[in-house]
Structures are given as C-alpha cells and as structure tokens.
Design an enzyme around this catalytic site. Structure first.
Site, PDB file in Angstrom:
ATOM      1  N   ARG A   1     -11.193  20.061   2.230  1.00 19.37           N
ATOM      2  CA  ARG A   1     -10.461  21.215   2.747  1.00 19.37           C
ATOM      3  C   ARG A   1     -11.135  22.543   2.402  1.00 19.37           C
ATOM      4  O   ARG A   1     -10.683  23.612   2.812  1.00 19.37           O
ATOM      5  CB  ARG A   1      -9.056  21.222   2.164  1.00 19.37           C
ATOM      6  CG  ARG A   1      -8.236  20.112   2.725  1.00 19.37           C
ATOM      7  CD  ARG A   1      -6.813  20.226   2.300  1.00 19.37           C
ATOM      8  NE  ARG A   1      -5.964  19.696   3.342  1.00 19.37           N
ATOM      9  CZ  ARG A   1      -5.248  20.427   4.169  1.00 19.37           C
ATOM     10  NH1 ARG A   1      -5.263  21.732   4.090  1.00 19.37           N
ATOM     11  NH2 ARG A   1      -4.498  19.864   5.078  1.00 19.37           N
TER      12      ARG A   1
ATOM     13  N   TRP B   1     -12.103  27.660   0.185  1.00 18.29           N
ATOM     14  CA  TRP B   1     -12.917  28.030   1.347  1.00 18.29           C
ATOM     15  C   TRP B   1     -12.711  29.532   1.494  1.00 18.29           C
ATOM     16  O   TRP B   1     -11.631  29.998   1.827  1.00 18.29           O
ATOM     17  CB  TRP B   1     -12.440  27.285   2.589  1.00 18.29           C
ATOM     18  CG  TRP B   1     -13.307  27.493   3.796  1.00 18.29           C
ATOM     19  CD1 TRP B   1     -14.358  26.728   4.184  1.00 18.29           C
ATOM     20  CD2 TRP B   1     -13.194  28.527   4.778  1.00 18.29           C
ATOM     21  NE1 TRP B   1     -14.916  27.229   5.345  1.00 18.29           N
ATOM     22  CE2 TRP B   1     -14.217  28.335   5.733  1.00 18.29           C
ATOM     23  CE3 TRP B   1     -12.333  29.619   4.955  1.00 18.29           C
ATOM     24  CZ2 TRP B   1     -14.410  29.168   6.833  1.00 18.29           C
ATOM     25  CZ3 TRP B   1     -12.516  30.454   6.050  1.00 18.29           C
ATOM     26  CH2 TRP B   1     -13.550  30.217   6.976  1.00 18.29           C
TER      27      TRP B   1
END
Ligand code: M6R
Length: 606
Positions: free
Chosen positions: A27, A73
């Site tokens: 993710r 991220w």
C-alpha cells in the site's frame, strides 16, 4: 495508499506491528515507522521499505503491549525519516498514524504556529498530533473528536498517547480502517491482509466514525456495539503469501484459472444459458428498465470497463459508456433517474475517484452497482447492489488476477442482462458453455510460460513498445501497455490498430516493437493489414494469435498462441501472455516487480 496497523493486548506489540507492516507494504513503501508505549514511548522510523525498519529495530529493545505503525506513500513532504509516521506533538505524548490528506492543513498549521507550536516534518499529518494536543483535556477520544471537527479532507487514523496507555483511538473519513477482534487483544488496520493471521472477526469503521479500541473492548462514538457489526473475513492467510513464487505478481498470474473458476462458481446456469448474480437479484427488475449504463473505474479496472462496453452493447442491447472516475466526478453527467444505471468497477473498493463518482451518481438518482473484489470495502458498501469478484487478496501492485475476475464477472453480467433483453436461449447457452471452459483454457496459456520468458529475453533491451488491437481486444492493448509501464518503467502505448495511420505509425522503426493482439475474430483481416504496414517499415512484431493460425507467422517475428473461443471472450485469454511478458521483462531488467516505484496498491487519495 499507506498502511496502518495498531495493536493493544497482552502480547508485545512489536512483532505484530512489523508483521502487519510487511503485509501492508504493497500500500506504500517509501518510509515506515512505529511507536510502542511502555514506560514512555519508543519511536523508530526510517526512510525506505519495511526491511530498513526491521534492520533499525535489530537489537533495539522495543517493549510495550500497545503500539501503532505505518508504511507510507508520500503525499506531503518527500520520503524521508522526518516525514515518516508516526507523528507526534512536541512533548512526544500523542502519536498519530494517518492515511489520507488533510486538505486545510496549511491554514491549521499557521494557526498552530501562531500559538507557539513547532513542527518537525513537512507532512499534513503532523497537524493532527498538534491539534489533538491543543484540545487534550484528560480524554484522548474527546481530543481526537474535537481536532477532527476542524479538519477538511480524508483520513483513516490511529492515535495513542503516553497519557492514556490502554487505548487506541481510531477514526475514518474516506479512508478505510477496521478493527480485528481477538482474545484479550484487538488489532487496528487499514486492510484485512494485516490481521488475518490473528483473527477473522472484524468490525469495519463507518464513514466519520470515531472509536476507542482497548485490549478487551471496542467502543464507538456512534453507540453501535461491536457485537452487532462483526463480519467474518473469508480470505486465508496463505492467499496473502507468496507460496513459493518469487513474486506475488507471478503467483497471482498463475492463480488465474482458479480465480475464474471462483468468480463463476454457482453463478452460471449452463443448461438454461443464464447467469444468476445473487447480489443483483433485488435490483434486477430496476436494471431491466434502465436504458443506459455508465461504467466508471480507474486504471486496469477502467480497461475491464471498456471490454464491458463492447459486451453490453453487442450482447446486452444496453447503450453503454465508460468514463475515467477522475473525470466523471468533475463533469456534469446527465443521469436520468430510473433510466440510468451506473456500474463502478474496483479491485480494492477504496479508490478515491471511483468512490467519489459512486457518490455523485447516487446523488443524481442512478441505480448504482459495483463489481468489487474486497468484501466490506467502501465502494461495496456505498453501491445499491453489486457482485464480488472472489479473486482473493491481490497483493502485487500491478493488477492481474483481479482484472481477469472483473472480465469473468462482466461476462456473467452480459449474459444476465442479455437474456433479460434480446438474447436468445441458444446464444445464451452457447456463451455459458464457453464461459465454463475458460479456467482450463487459461491453464493451457500458462504452460507457455517458458516460451514467453524467452521472448521477454529477446525484447527486454527495447525502450519503447506499441500495443495494438481492435474491438474486444483494444482494451487489452491498453492493459498490456499499462502492465509493462508500471513494472518495468518502459515506455509503452496502447492504440486501436485502426488509429495507426492517424499518427502512431510514424514511430515505427526497427527499435520500436509492436505487440499485436490478433485473435481469429471478425476484425482479423483488418489487423493483418496493419501488421503488414508495420513490417514494411521494419517494425518487429510479437503477435498474440489464435491456436492454429499459421498465416500470422508470415508477418510476426514471434507468436504466442491462445486457445480458440468466442470473440467476446478472447480478452480473458489475450491478457495472460501480456501479463507474463511484462513480468519477465521487468524481472530481466532487475525491477522490484511487486513494489514498482512511485506506485501503491490502492489509490485512496485524489
Ligand atoms: O482498486 P482499483 O481497482 O479501484 O484500482 C484501480 C487502479 O488504481 C488500478 O487498477 C491500477 O491501475 C493498478 N496499478 C493497475 O495494475
């Protein structure tokens, strides 16, 4: 994007947090960190992947039976140790991990700075820690609630504090969060793959819900008890592991025959030429009255939608249009109440743009349907009705088996609406018979793995690729190009073959290979002509063609064969060699196939 895991219970938190981060890494993987509470807080953060964090933790005492962790991220602030989560207030008493974007963070940060707060990172998330500190009056959940009342944006978050060491406060708005219920322990996560090793019982947080998680309880501000909301996760831990394959992507490609079998199981009534999709039964009559269908999705799911457009118009008799969700949400789409159906396709069920499009279509009165893989995900819950893919967890960032399952569901969907409208019993039975054979036939494509690897060796040196096809396989040209781009960083473009002369043919020379998907279908001859034109310009050609087609060898440099089937079903075959080709080219070029640069598995921010 980003992964959250939190633990409170009777065991040491560290191992569970690290295991969770490893499983959530798909993710987001540009930095990671954790904090545990014992006598005070231990915070460890690093730039880079979770392995870097593991190295940093070696021989470091990280005690505590409560903790939170995050793999990031980057949105605000470069990937670095200082921008890695958890973030805290200045006194290092309140710790926050956050997925999403705080849109008004600049304004909030300026206000906090005026009040004397000093910031240690460039992130939007850090604002939350300072706001919570500012509002803290002896009760962490109240402080989180009042901080969140000032925030605009999206969040899934977990908060712990040295001031109240028995609880994790969790909240969500537009970014998923769930609580795994265990014995004498509870685990908070942004994704079920992080908790299935420990428990199958989960409570999915609802939109704008705030809750307190302790080792022996879950208490929601909404007043709803955990007992009435427990969902059972059907995925097995083995499905979220590599099982002897070097990469998740390869494992997932090889799972595809089984995935198609699972997607069609119990839904295909071959003898009657029908498909029964349980999730759509309640809305079937409403759907039957709709005069138009809008499909929306992003990335690979969008390409599945494009195949759907060909299917629904040719066999379903339903005018269909497909739109990128990121565009749909900002247009002024014309939706006629009771006449327009809307179909969102999403593996994760959490893609921010697709979700926003769903909400917009709902607001305008469309019948909103979904094809979603992740059970209990936000899109699955927001749609009026839908179909689950049953593809199991997809961990590789590049979507493969989810795409195949989306196609399988779209075939069934076509059969269902087609038979509801004009499709005859004979046609329905013929299609159903071919659908049934798909899993075995996909298996036969996978047996060409070695051959595809050899072709990859031959072509891995090229820096540009063109993918072309027509009709049902035009979306597969786009998908093939996307697969190659995503994991090998090679420039690749997908085009309808008929567009060649309108521009792209100018690119063709001996250094620009073309991958042509050319099954023996109604447009075969047309595509052959396009290939002749490429060959005449010294372009190299790899063809994906139908078994038994020898003519193709006269024009193509290399041929990968797929089994014969109905034209409408060919995309489910033709995509498989393209997935393998992209995979092997990326491996030969030494790329991190499962975690390609700059990408993350699910795009939960705009
Ligand atoms: O979870 P979703 O299906 O909604 O995701 C849509 C896209 O983000 C996704 O398909 C993306 O393009 C993949 N990386 C493709 O391999």
């Amino acid at each position: 994007m980003c992964g959250i895991i939190g633990y409170v219970g009777s065991r040491q938190a560290k191992e569970i947090l690290i295991d969770g981060l490893t499983r959530l890494e798909y993710r987001g993987y540009d930095s990671a960190g954790l904090v545990t509470l014992n006598d005070g807080a231990v915070i460890v953060k690093t730039e880079g992947k979770v392995d870097e964090l593991k190295k940093r933790l070696e021989n470091k005492p990280v005690d505590g039976k409560i903790g939170i962790a995050h793999t990031r991220w980057a949105t605000h602030g470069e990937p670095s140790e200082r921008n890695a989560h958890p973030h805290s207030d200045e006194k290092r008493q309140i710790f926050v991990v956050h997925n999403g974007i705080i849109e008004n963070y600049k304004h909030l940060k300026d206000e906090l700075i005026k009040k004397g707060h000093k910031f240690a990172s460039d992130t939007d998330t850090e604002v939350l820690a300072h706001l919570i500190e500012e509002d803290y009056k002896g009760n962490l959940e109240q402080a989180v609630a009042s901080a969140l009342s000032l925030v605009r944006g999206t969040y899934g978050l977990a908060v712990i504090s040295c001031l109240e060491t028995d609880k994790i406060v969790v909240a969500r708005s537009g970014s998923p969060l769930l609580v795994g219920l265990g014995n004498d322990e509870n685990i908070v996560a942004s994704d079920v793959s992080a908790i299935i090793r420990y428990t199958k019982e989960v409570v999915y947080l609802e939109e704008r819900e705030i809750a307190v998680v302790k080792k022996d309880g879950f208490h929601s501000f909404s007043g709803k008890s955990a007992k009435d909301r427990v969902a059972l996760v059907e995925w097995e831990i083995e499905q979220a592991e590599k099982g002897g394959f070097p990469h998740f992507m390869l494992k997932e490609i090889f799972e595809q025959p089984k995935v198609v079998e699972d997607s069609i199981r119990g839904r295909l009534i071959e003898e009657d030429g029908l498909a029964k999709l349980g999730g759509l039964e309640e809305v079937k009559d409403r759907l039957g009255k709709c005069e138009r269908l809008i499909i929306t999705a992003c990335g690979t799911a969008y390409y599945a939608g494009l195949v759907g457009e060909y299917l629904f118009e040719e066999y379903g008799g339903l005018p269909t249009e497909v739109e990128y969700a990121s565009e749909f949400r900002y247009r002024k789409p014309i939706i006629e109440r009771d006449k327009t159906a809307f179909l969102a396709i999403s593996q994760s069920g959490e893609t921010a743009d697709t979700l926003a499009a769903v909400c917009e279509a709902k607001r305008k009165g469309a019948l909103v349907l979904g094809i979603v893989n992740v059970v209990g995900s936000t899109i699955a819950r927001e749609t009026d009705a839908g179909v689950y893919n049953h593809a199991g967890p997809e961990i590789g960032v590049a979507s493969t088996k989810a795409f195949i399952s989306q196609l399988a569901v779209l075939f069934l969907f076509t059969l269902m609406i087609g038979r509801q409208r004009e499709m005859s019993f004979v046609t329905g039975r013929k299609i159903a018979g071919h659908i049934k054979r798909l899993p075995n036939q996909i298996n036969s494509i996978l047996t060409q793995d070695e051959k595809i690897k050899e072709i990859a060796q031959k072509y891995a040196k090229y820096n540009d690729f063109l993918y072309i096809s027509r009709k049902y396989n035009f979306p597969i040209a786009l998908e093939g190009a996307l697969k190659l781009k995503e994991i090998s960083y090679i420039h690749a473009e997908g085009y309808p073959s008929g567009e060649m002369k309108h521009g792209p043919i100018a690119l063709i020379d001996e250094n620009f290979p073309t991958i042509a998907i050319i099954p023996k279908d109604s447009v075969y001859e047309k595509t052959i002509s396009n290939l002749e034109e490429i060959k005449a310009r010294k372009g190299k050609i790899i063809a994906v063609a139908t078994e038994g087609d020898e003519e193709i060898q006269n024009v193509a440099d290399d041929v990968i064969y797929i089994p014969e089937t109905l034209e409408m079903l060919t995309p489910i075959f033709s995509v498989v060699p393209l997935q393998l080709l992209a995979y092997y080219i990326a491996v030969i070029r030494g790329k991190d196939v499962d975690k390609p640069r700059n990408l993350a598995k699910s795009v939960t921010v705009e």
